[in-house]
Write a protein that holds these residues in place. Sequence first.
Motif: not given
Length: 139
Positions: A1-4, A8, A84, A89
């Motif tokens: 999982m990538k937090i954009s 942030r 999000e 993941p």
Amino acid sequence: MKISTKGRYGLTIMIELARNFGDGPISLKSIARDKNLSEHYLEQLASPLRNAGLIKSIRGAYGGYILAKKPGEITAGDIIRVLEGPITPVEGIEEEEPAKQALWLRIRDAVKDVLDTTTLDDLKDHEDDQQQESYMFYI
């Protein structure tokens, strides 16, 4: 999982509101200025946070935003899910072979656990600790 940047910067807004909890509303303009972020982008993030009941807007000359709940009652998971979407993941976990599916589910559950047990109180306190530790004194 990538937090954009949505997640942030949303956390940034919420941490700043937590740091000023009880002191009245904070404008997005001041947060944007202090953190060197786009005020317009922060305004776009405030809307879903407000709709989710995490923040309240105060109108007027001294208006801005305040937390809708105490900082200890709002988790990082609450914020990330609003901005999000679901915490996962990988897409299509159910289509994976059992060994990989078990791994992805364990990763998901670990991430959820961290996000859902970390409150704004924890984050603002950590940031305060970091700032105190970063002072340099010359003798």
